[in-house]
Write a protein that holds these residues in place. Structure first.
Motif, PDB file in Angstrom:
ATOM      1  N   ASP A 258       0.878  -1.168   0.000  1.00 61.02           N
ATOM      2  CA  ASP A 258       0.000   0.000   0.000  1.00 61.02           C
ATOM      3  C   ASP A 258       0.917   1.220   0.000  1.00 61.02           C
ATOM      4  N   PRO A 259       1.236   1.746  -1.202  1.00 60.74           N
ATOM      5  CA  PRO A 259       2.202   2.845  -1.279  1.00 60.74           C
ATOM      6  C   PRO A 259       1.710   4.144  -0.640  1.00 60.74           C
ATOM      7  N   SER A 260       0.414   4.283  -0.422  1.00 60.52           N
ATOM      8  CA  SER A 260      -0.107   5.524   0.159  1.00 60.52           C
ATOM      9  C   SER A 260       0.398   5.737   1.577  1.00 60.52           C
ATOM     10  N   VAL A 261       0.745   4.649   2.259  1.00 59.49           N
ATOM     11  CA  VAL A 261       1.268   4.742   3.630  1.00 59.49           C
ATOM     12  C   VAL A 261       2.631   4.058   3.757  1.00 59.49           C
ATOM     13  N   GLU A 262       3.265   3.788   2.600  1.00 60.69           N
ATOM     14  CA  GLU A 262       4.585   3.169   2.576  1.00 60.69           C
ATOM     15  C   GLU A 262       4.623   1.867   3.379  1.00 60.69           C
ATOM     16  N   PHE A 263       3.632   1.007   3.134  1.00 58.64           N
ATOM     17  CA  PHE A 263       3.568  -0.278   3.823  1.00 58.64           C
ATOM     18  C   PHE A 263       3.658  -1.390   2.791  1.00 58.64           C
ATOM     19  N   GLY A 264       4.427  -2.425   3.114  1.00 59.44           N
ATOM     20  CA  GLY A 264       4.501  -3.551   2.198  1.00 59.44           C
ATOM     21  C   GLY A 264       4.890  -4.831   2.897  1.00 59.44           C
ATOM     22  N   LEU A 265       4.405  -5.923   2.348  1.00 51.88           N
ATOM     23  CA  LEU A 265       4.781  -7.261   2.799  1.00 51.88           C
ATOM     24  C   LEU A 265       5.357  -7.993   1.597  1.00 51.88           C
ATOM     25  N   ARG A 266       6.449  -8.700   1.815  1.00 54.04           N
ATOM     26  CA  ARG A 266       7.056  -9.503   0.754  1.00 54.04           C
ATOM     27  C   ARG A 266       7.284 -10.898   1.290  1.00 54.04           C
ATOM     28  N   PHE A 267       6.840 -11.875   0.532  1.00 57.86           N
ATOM     29  CA  PHE A 267       6.996 -13.272   0.913  1.00 57.86           C
ATOM     30  C   PHE A 267       8.035 -13.897   0.008  1.00 57.86           C
TER      31      PHE A 267
ATOM     32  N   THR B 125      10.750 -17.333  -0.567  1.00 56.92           N
ATOM     33  CA  THR B 125      10.971 -18.720  -0.172  1.00 56.92           C
ATOM     34  C   THR B 125      12.448 -19.029  -0.311  1.00 56.92           C
ATOM     35  N   GLN B 126      12.885 -19.957   0.503  1.00 55.07           N
ATOM     36  CA  GLN B 126      14.276 -20.398   0.443  1.00 55.07           C
ATOM     37  C   GLN B 126      14.328 -21.848   0.881  1.00 55.07           C
ATOM     38  N   ASP B 127      15.369 -22.539   0.454  1.00 59.15           N
ATOM     39  CA  ASP B 127      15.538 -23.931   0.854  1.00 59.15           C
ATOM     40  C   ASP B 127      16.155 -23.991   2.238  1.00 59.15           C
ATOM     41  N   SER B 128      15.611 -24.840   3.082  1.00 54.95           N
ATOM     42  CA  SER B 128      16.170 -25.023   4.417  1.00 54.95           C
ATOM     43  C   SER B 128      17.245 -26.102   4.358  1.00 54.95           C
ATOM     44  N   GLU B 129      17.865 -26.356   5.507  1.00 51.09           N
ATOM     45  CA  GLU B 129      18.939 -27.344   5.563  1.00 51.09           C
ATOM     46  C   GLU B 129      18.461 -28.742   5.200  1.00 51.09           C
ATOM     47  N   ASP B 130      17.187 -29.057   5.503  1.00 58.18           N
ATOM     48  CA  ASP B 130      16.687 -30.403   5.207  1.00 58.18           C
ATOM     49  C   ASP B 130      16.033 -30.491   3.832  1.00 58.18           C
ATOM     50  N   GLY B 131      16.191 -29.433   2.997  1.00 57.87           N
ATOM     51  CA  GLY B 131      15.686 -29.474   1.633  1.00 57.87           C
ATOM     52  C   GLY B 131      14.259 -28.978   1.476  1.00 57.87           C
ATOM     53  N   GLU B 132      13.580 -28.672   2.581  1.00 54.71           N
ATOM     54  CA  GLU B 132      12.216 -28.166   2.480  1.00 54.71           C
ATOM     55  C   GLU B 132      12.250 -26.688   2.134  1.00 54.71           C
ATOM     56  N   VAL B 133      11.203 -26.242   1.448  1.00 50.83           N
ATOM     57  CA  VAL B 133      11.089 -24.827   1.135  1.00 50.83           C
ATOM     58  C   VAL B 133      10.419 -24.142   2.310  1.00 50.83           C
ATOM     59  N   GLU B 134      11.043 -23.058   2.780  1.00 50.91           N
ATOM     60  CA  GLU B 134      10.489 -22.311   3.905  1.00 50.91           C
ATOM     61  C   GLU B 134      10.117 -20.910   3.450  1.00 50.91           C
ATOM     62  N   ALA B 135       9.090 -20.359   4.073  1.00 52.14           N
ATOM     63  CA  ALA B 135       8.734 -18.976   3.811  1.00 52.14           C
ATOM     64  C   ALA B 135       9.671 -18.082   4.594  1.00 52.14           C
ATOM     65  N   ALA B 136      10.118 -17.022   3.965  1.00 49.12           N
ATOM     66  CA  ALA B 136      10.961 -16.037   4.637  1.00 49.12           C
ATOM     67  C   ALA B 136      10.281 -14.681   4.493  1.00 49.12           C
ATOM     68  N   PRO B 137       9.310 -14.392   5.364  1.00 49.53           N
ATOM     69  CA  PRO B 137       8.560 -13.158   5.208  1.00 49.53           C
ATOM     70  C   PRO B 137       9.419 -11.928   5.472  1.00 49.53           C
ATOM     71  N   MET B 138       9.129 -10.890   4.735  1.00 48.85           N
ATOM     72  CA  MET B 138       9.786  -9.604   4.916  1.00 48.85           C
ATOM     73  C   MET B 138       8.691  -8.580   5.170  1.00 48.85           C
ATOM     74  N   ILE B 139       8.948  -7.657   6.052  1.00 51.50           N
ATOM     75  CA  ILE B 139       7.994  -6.592   6.326  1.00 51.50           C
ATOM     76  C   ILE B 139       8.668  -5.281   5.984  1.00 51.50           C
ATOM     77  N   GLU B 140       7.995  -4.478   5.191  1.00 51.88           N
ATOM     78  CA  GLU B 140       8.493  -3.153   4.877  1.00 51.88           C
ATOM     79  C   GLU B 140       7.409  -2.186   5.320  1.00 51.88           C
ATOM     80  N   ALA B 141       7.729  -1.301   6.230  1.00 54.79           N
ATOM     81  CA  ALA B 141       6.725  -0.368   6.701  1.00 54.79           C
ATOM     82  C   ALA B 141       7.375   0.903   7.197  1.00 54.79           C
ATOM     83  N   ALA B 142       6.664   1.985   7.013  1.00 55.57           N
ATOM     84  CA  ALA B 142       7.086   3.255   7.588  1.00 55.57           C
ATOM     85  C   ALA B 142       6.183   3.513   8.779  1.00 55.57           C
ATOM     86  N   PRO B 143       6.663   4.236   9.767  1.00 53.53           N
ATOM     87  CA  PRO B 143       5.811   4.544  10.902  1.00 53.53           C
ATOM     88  C   PRO B 143       4.621   5.383  10.465  1.00 53.53           C
TER      89      PRO B 143
END
Length: 157
Positions: free
Chosen positions: A105-114, A116-134
């Motif tokens: 939502d650029p009007s308030v400089e808020f964003g979520l990014r999902f 994925t990355q491989d974990s040590e055991d080969g499973e795909v894990e979500a690595a969520p990122m949060i981008e937000a301005a106060p």
């Protein structure tokens, strides 16, 4: 087998719940003020429903904008459906939350990014990122500011 708290997936579910709650509010009351959304999703996700010409044109991922015109927004626990306009051609879409890559939502400089990355055991894990301005201070002028980026990767061992 060691037990551990899976913070990545817990955060992933919480962030999807936030998107669901925001969309439920928009479905009930409309978009408030200058709010609008850029939603990027995986067009190859098995539960995505889009017109064939859209999946042919956007193989892999697509970004849609919910701003001036959208219709029929219906929100469920698994995803949402909405009709958007593509060059004066209304098209219904169904996007499951699991297919979403970014929600901004650029009007308030808020964003979520999902991510994925491989974990040590080969499973795909979500690595969520949060981008937000106060939240903006009402006494401040409208000056651009940098978004704060928090990466869960920095906390992983």
């Amino acid at each position: 087998m060691s037990r551990r708290i899976d913070y990545g997936n817990l955060m992933h579910r919480a962030m999807r719940g936030l998107i669901q709650q925001v969309l439920e509010n928009v479905a009930a009351e409309g978009l408030p003020g200058n709010h609008h959304f850029f939603i990027t999703f995986d067009t190859m996700h098995p539960d995505v429903e889009i017109a064939d010409w859209l999946s042919d044109r956007y193989p892999g991922e697509m970004t849609v904008v919910m701003q001036h015109w959208f219709d029929g927004l219906e929100v469920t626990d698994e995803g949402f459906s909405v009709t958007l306009n593509f060059g004066d051609q209304p098209e219904p879409l169904y996007i499951p939350y699991d297919a979403i890559k970014t929600f901004v939502d650029p009007s308030v400089e808020f964003g979520l990014r999902f991510e994925t990355q491989d974990s040590e055991d080969g499973e795909v894990e979500a690595a969520p990122m949060i981008e937000a301005a106060p939240d903006p201070d009402p006494d401040e002028t409208d000056e651009p500011r940098d978004a704060e980026i928090v990466s869960l990767d920095s906390f992983r061992k």
